[in-house]
Design a protein around this motif. Structure first.
Motif, short mmCIF file in Angstrom:
data_model
loop_
_atom_site.label_atom_id
_atom_site.label_comp_id
_atom_site.label_asym_id
_atom_site.label_seq_id
_atom_site.Cartn_x
_atom_site.Cartn_y
_atom_site.Cartn_z
N ARG A 241 46.46 43.59 30.86
CA ARG A 241 46.24 44.36 31.67
C ARG A 241 45.25 44.06 32.75
O ARG A 241 45.42 44.25 34.01
N THR A 242 44.26 43.61 32.36
CA THR A 242 43.02 43.35 33.05
C THR A 242 43.47 41.86 33.89
O THR A 242 42.97 41.99 35.10
N ARG A 245 45.73 43.08 36.88
CA ARG A 245 44.79 43.87 38.04
C ARG A 245 43.94 42.94 38.71
O ARG A 245 43.84 42.90 39.94
N GLU A 249 44.12 41.60 42.78
CA GLU A 249 42.91 41.95 43.74
C GLU A 249 42.64 40.43 44.40
O GLU A 249 42.39 40.72 45.53
#
Length: 319
Positions: A241-242, A245, A249
């Motif tokens: 998940r990190t 993301r 970005e």
């Protein structure tokens, strides 16, 4: 006789003007008679061309009112905005039901006149994002050779103007006449694929100096291997998940989309520069099967691997 008026504005791109002029002028009816009357018209008697010469044009904007079809060629970057008399003449022609078409970035003139509002349109792929940004009411389709909305048509680059003109000739006079015009232009009546096959699909951006740079360089070197989101996250020392993301970005896209683009670009390179079979290239680029490769390649590039290789294979690879 059907009259085609080509509207020549300052900084006109000569090929954008000449391509439709020649195609319509060469078109003949079955009995040998000319099918179209082609006229150049302009706002002023002398028009500056993009390549450092000037054109002397005898007909003014009033010729647009007498035309059955109006063609608006593209203009060089930095050309002045079309004047209000030009825009008003185009609007009057549209209101009268005249067919109007643009070549390449000539679409910007039609958009400025409001003739593309609420319609699908295309232009050269280099300028597609700018057209979409400056004219948000236009539904820009950057991956096609031309768009026919009935009365209003737009084409991509200058060569795509030939495709659009042949399409209009077929609409007007049938396939036999259009096929003869295509032969005169040494063009197929229909080309496979769309503008997407001519777009330079650069390697997906690797954000230099970012924390992902080493990972993405590694991916480029291991495209033939199975690469999962879990493996990428693990190599980065993050949770999935990190990692997802952080990836969005820094790259503006998802890990899967970045990976697919990288694999398609690798396949393009191999099709252009090797004699490897499509099946082998599918494996080298990391696609699970030749079928999956062909489907993904057509979706991204707009044509088949075979057609792409035929169009773009280098002389070195052919030898």
């Amino acid at each position: 006789m059907h009259t085609v008026a080509i509207l020549v504005l300052d900084d006109v791109v000569p090929f954008d003007m000449a391509a439709p002029m020649q195609v319509f002028d060469w078109t003949r009816l079955p009995d040998g008679r000319p099918a179209y009357r082609v006229r150049l018209c302009a706002e002023t008697p002398q028009v500056r061309a993009d390549c450092g010469f000037a054109l002397r044009v005898d007909r003014g904007l009033e010729a647009l009112a007498e035309a059955d079809t109006i063609i608006v060629p593209g203009r060089a970057e930095g050309a002045p905005p079309p004047s209000e008399p030009v825009l008003a003449a185009l609007r009057r022609a549209a209101e009268a039901g005249t067919r109007i078409a643009s070549v390449c970035v000539g679409a910007f003139v039609l958009a400025e006149a409001g003739l593309l509002d609420g319609l699908r349109a295309t232009t050269h792929w280099v300028a597609a994002d700018l057209l979409a940004r400056d004219y948000p009411r236009v539904e820009v389709q950057p991956d096609v050779l031309y768009v026919d909305n009935g009365q209003i048509l737009t084409s991509a680059g200058a060569a795509a103007a030939l495709d659009m003109c042949l399409h209009m000739i077929r609409r007007d006079l049938g396939s036999a006449v259009a096929a003869d015009a295509a032969r005169m232009s040494v063009m197929p009546l229909e080309r496979e694929g769309g503008q997407a096959q001519f777009i330079v699909h650069e390697h997906p951006p690797v954000p230099r100096g970012s924390t992902l740079e080493p990972l993405l360089d590694w991916v480029e070197d291991h495209l033939s291997e199975e690469i999962t989101l879990a493996a990428l996250a693990s190599r980065s020392g993050m949770s999935e998940r990190t990692f997802s993301r952080r990836f969005r970005e820094q790259t503006g896209t998802t890990p899967l989309q970045w990976l697919l683009r990288a694999r398609v670009r690798r396949a393009q390179y191999l099709l252009e520069n090797s004699d490897h079979s499509v099946e082998r290239i599918a494996g080298q680029a990391g696609f699970g099967s030749p079928t999956a490769f062909r489907e993904r390649f057509r979706k991204v590039v707009g044509t088949t691997p075979y057609a792409y290789r035929t169009a773009f294979r280098t002389k070195t690879a052919q030898a």
